[in-house]
Design a protein around this motif. Sequence first.
Motif, PDB file in Angstrom:
ATOM      1  N   UNK A  29       0.815  -1.217   0.000  1.00  0.00           N
ATOM      2  CA  UNK A  29       0.000   0.000   0.000  1.00  0.00           C
ATOM      3  C   UNK A  29       0.852   1.273   0.000  1.00  0.00           C
ATOM      4  N   UNK A  30       2.176   1.127  -0.070  1.00  0.00           N
ATOM      5  CA  UNK A  30       3.112   2.260  -0.159  1.00  0.00           C
ATOM      6  C   UNK A  30       3.148   3.112   1.121  1.00  0.00           C
ATOM      7  N   UNK A  31       2.978   2.468   2.284  1.00  0.00           N
ATOM      8  CA  UNK A  31       3.026   3.202   3.553  1.00  0.00           C
ATOM      9  C   UNK A  31       4.387   3.141   4.225  1.00  0.00           C
ATOM     10  N   UNK A  32       5.295   2.328   3.717  1.00  0.00           N
ATOM     11  CA  UNK A  32       6.595   2.245   4.363  1.00  0.00           C
ATOM     12  C   UNK A  32       7.556   1.365   3.600  1.00  0.00           C
ATOM     13  N   UNK A  33       8.789   1.345   4.116  1.00  0.00           N
ATOM     14  CA  UNK A  33       9.868   0.567   3.508  1.00  0.00           C
ATOM     15  C   UNK A  33      10.658  -0.140   4.610  1.00  0.00           C
ATOM     16  N   UNK A  34      11.338  -1.238   4.262  1.00  0.00           N
ATOM     17  CA  UNK A  34      12.161  -1.910   5.264  1.00  0.00           C
ATOM     18  C   UNK A  34      13.305  -1.014   5.736  1.00  0.00           C
ATOM     19  N   UNK A  35      13.771  -1.279   6.931  1.00  0.00           N
ATOM     20  CA  UNK A  35      14.922  -0.560   7.474  1.00  0.00           C
ATOM     21  C   UNK A  35      16.122  -0.771   6.553  1.00  0.00           C
ATOM     22  N   UNK A  36      16.967   0.250   6.448  1.00  0.00           N
ATOM     23  CA  UNK A  36      18.136   0.142   5.563  1.00  0.00           C
ATOM     24  C   UNK A  36      19.111  -0.942   6.022  1.00  0.00           C
ATOM     25  N   UNK A  37      19.039  -1.356   7.267  1.00  0.00           N
ATOM     26  CA  UNK A  37      19.890  -2.445   7.761  1.00  0.00           C
ATOM     27  C   UNK A  37      19.149  -3.781   7.826  1.00  0.00           C
ATOM     28  N   UNK A  38      18.119  -3.908   7.042  1.00  0.00           N
ATOM     29  CA  UNK A  38      17.362  -5.168   6.998  1.00  0.00           C
ATOM     30  C   UNK A  38      18.302  -6.335   6.690  1.00  0.00           C
ATOM     31  N   UNK A  39      19.238  -6.108   5.777  1.00  0.00           N
ATOM     32  CA  UNK A  39      20.179  -7.169   5.393  1.00  0.00           C
ATOM     33  C   UNK A  39      21.097  -7.575   6.543  1.00  0.00           C
ATOM     34  N   UNK A  40      21.142  -6.748   7.593  1.00  0.00           N
ATOM     35  CA  UNK A  40      21.932  -7.065   8.791  1.00  0.00           C
ATOM     36  C   UNK A  40      21.056  -7.602   9.918  1.00  0.00           C
ATOM     37  N   UNK A  41      19.795  -7.893   9.606  1.00  0.00           N
ATOM     38  CA  UNK A  41      18.900  -8.494  10.587  1.00  0.00           C
ATOM     39  C   UNK A  41      18.033  -7.527  11.365  1.00  0.00           C
ATOM     40  N   UNK A  42      18.024  -6.235  11.012  1.00  0.00           N
ATOM     41  CA  UNK A  42      17.177  -5.272  11.719  1.00  0.00           C
ATOM     42  C   UNK A  42      15.774  -5.371  11.125  1.00  0.00           C
ATOM     43  N   UNK A  43      14.854  -5.976  11.882  1.00  0.00           N
ATOM     44  CA  UNK A  43      13.493  -6.237  11.386  1.00  0.00           C
ATOM     45  C   UNK A  43      12.575  -5.091  11.786  1.00  0.00           C
ATOM     46  N   UNK A  44      12.805  -3.950  11.191  1.00  0.00           N
ATOM     47  CA  UNK A  44      11.968  -2.775  11.407  1.00  0.00           C
ATOM     48  C   UNK A  44      11.519  -2.266  10.053  1.00  0.00           C
ATOM     49  N   UNK A  45      10.465  -1.470  10.082  1.00  0.00           N
ATOM     50  CA  UNK A  45      10.016  -0.780   8.881  1.00  0.00           C
ATOM     51  C   UNK A  45       9.931   0.698   9.185  1.00  0.00           C
ATOM     52  N   UNK A  46      10.325   1.514   8.213  1.00  0.00           N
ATOM     53  CA  UNK A  46      10.100   2.951   8.298  1.00  0.00           C
ATOM     54  C   UNK A  46       8.697   3.201   7.760  1.00  0.00           C
TER      55      UNK A  46
END
Length: 154
Positions: free
Chosen positions: A108-125
């Motif tokens: 729905x275009x409300x957010x994007x994965x954290x820039x450190x997703x590839x390092x295991x940070x499971x957050x979304x902006x």
Amino acid sequence: MPLNLPPRIGPQPKTDQEPPQLQYSDISPPHIVEALKAWAFSALDHAREEPTRISVPTARALWLDEAVAASPDAFMPPRGSREFAHFHEDGSMHVVLSDEDERAVMSANWGIPHVYRHKGVKEMLIFAPRDDAEAETVKTIVQASYDHAMSGRF
């Protein structure tokens, strides 16, 4: 059941490509940010306002009470944290969501994965709400983050 979100209208806002991953266009009017924080810090049982443990010093965290059983994958670093969301001054926020809710947010275009997703940070902006209607959608996302943290209770 995953989040059912209305599509966010317009292009994605400009954001950092490195932490702290803030938003630089389409930011929230100050009254929207304050109303959203006031709602979050009063409406969610077992959650309280705390200084963030991971973001910029001006960010305010939603912290799940330590006495409540919780989902082990629902929190931000560092280890032992109970921070499941935090608000930035620009109106954007980071949240931890279930995998299916993450997909719904991105679809729905409300957010994007954290820039450190590839390092295991499971957050979304989550992008900053630009008006009251968008703030209601963001409340739904914050509620989903809280529900994900609380899923360890069931």
